[in-house]
Scaffold this motif. Structure first.
Motif, mmCIF file in Angstrom:
data_model
loop_
_atom_site.group_PDB
_atom_site.id
_atom_site.type_symbol
_atom_site.label_atom_id
_atom_site.label_comp_id
_atom_site.label_asym_id
_atom_site.label_seq_id
_atom_site.Cartn_x
_atom_site.Cartn_y
_atom_site.Cartn_z
ATOM 1 N N ASP A 212 0.827 -1.198 0.000
ATOM 2 C CA ASP A 212 0.000 0.000 0.000
ATOM 3 C C ASP A 212 0.865 1.253 0.000
ATOM 4 N N LEU A 213 1.912 1.265 0.829
ATOM 5 C CA LEU A 213 2.840 2.390 0.846
ATOM 6 C C LEU A 213 3.525 2.558 -0.508
ATOM 7 N N ARG A 214 3.917 1.445 -1.094
ATOM 8 C CA ARG A 214 4.621 1.508 -2.387
ATOM 9 C C ARG A 214 3.730 2.058 -3.493
ATOM 10 N N LEU A 215 2.483 1.571 -3.533
ATOM 11 C CA LEU A 215 1.582 1.986 -4.604
ATOM 12 C C LEU A 215 1.092 3.421 -4.432
ATOM 13 N N ARG A 216 0.805 3.806 -3.188
ATOM 14 C CA ARG A 216 0.220 5.127 -2.938
ATOM 15 C C ARG A 216 1.249 6.241 -2.817
ATOM 16 N N ILE A 217 2.443 5.892 -2.270
ATOM 17 C CA ILE A 217 3.398 6.960 -1.943
ATOM 18 C C ILE A 217 4.757 6.754 -2.597
ATOM 19 N N PHE A 218 5.396 5.615 -2.331
ATOM 20 C CA PHE A 218 6.775 5.427 -2.776
ATOM 21 C C PHE A 218 6.924 5.577 -4.288
ATOM 22 N N SER A 219 5.968 5.022 -5.044
ATOM 23 C CA SER A 219 6.058 5.103 -6.505
ATOM 24 C C SER A 219 5.896 6.533 -7.020
ATOM 25 N N LYS A 220 5.246 7.383 -6.227
ATOM 26 C CA LYS A 220 5.041 8.784 -6.626
ATOM 27 C C LYS A 220 6.212 9.677 -6.226
ATOM 28 N N TYR A 221 7.017 9.208 -5.274
ATOM 29 C CA TYR A 221 8.157 9.993 -4.807
ATOM 30 C C TYR A 221 9.415 9.111 -4.794
ATOM 31 N N GLU A 227 13.510 2.316 -4.368
ATOM 32 C CA GLU A 227 13.168 0.919 -4.118
ATOM 33 C C GLU A 227 14.348 0.112 -3.586
ATOM 34 N N GLU A 228 15.564 0.514 -3.913
ATOM 35 C CA GLU A 228 16.713 -0.235 -3.398
ATOM 36 C C GLU A 228 16.866 -0.084 -1.884
ATOM 37 N N VAL A 229 16.211 0.912 -1.316
ATOM 38 C CA VAL A 229 16.232 1.108 0.138
ATOM 39 C C VAL A 229 14.923 0.680 0.774
ATOM 40 N N PHE A 230 13.812 1.111 0.191
ATOM 41 C CA PHE A 230 12.488 0.832 0.745
ATOM 42 C C PHE A 230 11.847 -0.329 -0.019
ATOM 43 N N ASN A 231 12.117 -1.535 0.442
ATOM 44 C CA ASN A 231 11.621 -2.732 -0.233
ATOM 45 C C ASN A 231 11.102 -3.730 0.791
ATOM 46 N N MET A 232 10.636 -4.870 0.327
ATOM 47 C CA MET A 232 10.004 -5.843 1.210
ATOM 48 C C MET A 232 10.970 -6.359 2.270
ATOM 49 N N GLU A 233 12.229 -6.544 1.906
ATOM 50 C CA GLU A 233 13.201 -7.066 2.873
ATOM 51 C C GLU A 233 13.470 -6.071 3.988
ATOM 52 N N THR A 234 13.622 -4.784 3.648
ATOM 53 C CA THR A 234 13.891 -3.791 4.690
ATOM 54 C C THR A 234 12.657 -3.557 5.553
ATOM 55 N N PHE A 235 11.460 -3.681 4.973
ATOM 56 C CA PHE A 235 10.249 -3.534 5.773
ATOM 57 C C PHE A 235 10.051 -4.732 6.690
ATOM 58 N N LYS A 236 10.442 -5.899 6.234
ATOM 59 C CA LYS A 236 10.358 -7.070 7.107
ATOM 60 C C LYS A 236 11.259 -6.854 8.318
ATOM 61 N N TRP A 237 12.439 -6.278 8.072
ATOM 62 C CA TRP A 237 13.352 -5.984 9.176
ATOM 63 C C TRP A 237 12.755 -4.939 10.126
ATOM 64 N N SER A 238 12.264 -3.837 9.574
ATOM 65 C CA SER A 238 11.787 -2.752 10.439
ATOM 66 C C SER A 238 10.556 -3.175 11.241
#
Length: 502
Positions: A212-221, A227-238
């Motif tokens: 949801d974050l990726r589709l609504r916000i990250f892809s727009k900014y 994506e190399e920083v804000f991805n599924m692996e880093t979100f799993k960690w956080s």
């Protein structure tokens, strides 16, 4: 391993919705003689998520090994330089090898410790090193959990440029979390436990939130959220860090925060003290409920949680029989062959329940709501007028606990619970027999084969949960035996009187 999670004192923080808070139950055995302006949706279809390998997931490029002391000295120096007062504890390894806070000198019972100032808290109001990123998330009214998860990744990616670099360097590179179990591992090792379904729901929520974050916000900014920083692996960690370390502070109106230093404390089932904000000293403290000698590890309580909840959020299972708050969820279901199935289901739905419900059983008993559900499940058509009352009592929505009694169907209700209990016991027995007994030193998981380690955690959980079910089975069988022997005696007396009068 006890490092694995730290949401203290209160019930487990809901995944992202206050409606998911676990209800409180009264246990008893039968007598024996945000603002809603364009809010982010927190669960969406996970179909957009890129497939990942079924093997162990990749580690993030920051943090350290989970029980490592490599960055402990730097963390303690930074905390002292940033306003943490002198401490009677230091980061070290306990007797079984896990990282924690160890006493440097004698600590008295009833002594207040820590005094971590608010300037060292990480909250939804913390200042971003990239203010523009924080402003964008707040424009979209992102809830605290996803906001904090994104904040952690943003600060971690800056490494030494972030104010929190010494803290993040001391965080585990891969937290003990069921978020890191694959679906195949959850299905295989937790097949007998209801915790499996809760783990799947949690993983789905995290994936859905990221999408949801990726589709609504990250892809727009993309410049602010590459994506190399804000991805599924880093979100799993956080999210693993948040589930394992976020604390709710009752004295700050339930504010949630990461509290460096305090989150190094491990859990013990033998203590009841918890973290909170102390207004007089203006810092997060806890009050010891026992004395500690030098070099002895100091503990707090993560709350009254079952072994399954501790595994779910904290990644460890206490030794069998040591957790007085341990429980197992017993699944109950209406039978579709029931002539009143539709009427009963309608009554349940009015009170937020479904045809299948799970209720927690403890060694000390089960909740009144479970008995009410059992009454409803086996009640005959002649009791249709009581369906509504039974469903209401089974829902836990009422502030007053209603101990319903229907003597004419009590035996059938207890037999219904016993059948469900024995069905669950058979599932645990099947898993444990297939697993066998594994003699492992689970305090050094890095030296163990991953799947063997996960299997041992599952064996420990299933053993503790099956133990509770065996106790419930014993109580139910004894109660039914007493009821039936009493009925038999009454029948014999009646037959004797009838013969006498003949």
């Amino acid at each position: 391993m006890a490092e694995a999670s730290r949401i203290f004192h209160t019930t487990l923080l809901p995944t992202f919705s206050p409606q998911l808070r676990k209800p409180r139950y009264s246990y008893s055995y039968p007598s024996l003689c945000l603002k809603k302006v364009r809010p982010l949706q927190c669960s969406v279809s996970t179909s957009e998520t890129k497939p990942t390998s079924s093997n162990a997931t990749q580690e993030v490029p920051w943090g350290c090994d989970i029980d490592s002391l490599e960055n402990a000295e730097a963390l303690q120096k930074w905390l002292s330089d940033s306003g943490l007062p002198p401490q009677k504890m230091a980061i070290d390894k306990g007797k079984v090898g896990e990282r924690g806070l160890v006493a440097l000198k004698n600590i008295r019972k009833g002594e207040k410790l820590l005094f971590v100032p608010p300037s060292l808290f990480i909250t939804a109001d913390s200042e971003w090193s990239f203010p523009e990123a924080g402003q964008v998330l707040k424009q979209y009214y992102v809830p605290d959990w996803p906001l904090l998860a994104t904040y952690l990744i943003s600060e971690a990616s800056l490494q030494k440029s972030s104010r929190w670099s010494n803290y993040i360097s001391a965080l585990p590179r891969q937290p003990y979390s069921l978020l890191y179990w694959t679906r195949a591992e959850l299905d295989r090792y937790l097949e007998a436990s209801q915790i499996r379904q809760r783990a799947i729901e949690r993983v789905t929520d995290v994936i859905g939130t990221y999408n949801d974050l990726r589709l609504r916000i990250f892809s727009k900014y993309p410049d602010l959220f590459p994506e190399e920083v804000f991805n599924m692996e880093t979100f799993k960690w956080s999210f693993g860090i948040l589930f394992s370390r976020l604390v709710r502070l009752p004295s700050m109106d339930g504010k949630v925060a990461l509290v460096p230093w305090a989150d190094m404390l491990n859990h013990s089932c033998e203590v009841e003290t918890f973290l909170d904000y102390d207004k007089s000293s203006q810092g997060v403290v806890f009050t010891t409920d026992r004395a500690y000698q030098p070099d002895e590890q100091v503990f707090i309580s993560y709350g009254k949680k079952s072994n399954g909840e501790l595994l779910l959020s904290y990644g460890f299972v206490p030794k069998e029989g040591t957790n007085p708050s341990d429980s197992v969820e017993l699944p109950l279901s209406l039978k579709k062959s029931d002539k009143c199935y539709k009427e009963k289901l309608e009554a349940l739905r009015k009170h937020g329940l479904s045809a299948s419900q799970c209720y927690p059983i403890q060694i000390t008993g089960w909740p009144l709501e479970l008995m009410a559900y059992a009454y409803l499940a086996i009640s005959p058509p002649s009791m249709s007028r009581q369906f509504e009352e039974m469903a209401a009592a089974a829902s836990n929505k009422s502030t007053t606990k209603k101990d319903l009694r229907y003597p004419e169907i009590e035996e059938k209700a207890l037999q219904f619970i016993l059948d469900s209990c024995e069905s669950s016991i058979s599932k645990y027995s099947k898993f444990l027999q297939a697993s066998g007994s594994i003699d492992l030193d689970v305090t050094s998981p890095k030296q163990l084969n991953r799947r063997v380690f996960l299997k041992q955690l599952a064996v420990d959980l299933c053993t503790s949960e099956q133990r509770i079910l065996f106790r419930a089975q014993y109580i139910l069988r004894r109660k039914l035996r007493d009821m039936r022997s009493g009925e038999l005696r009454a029948l014999r007396i009646f037959d004797g009187l009838r013969t006498f009068f003949k």
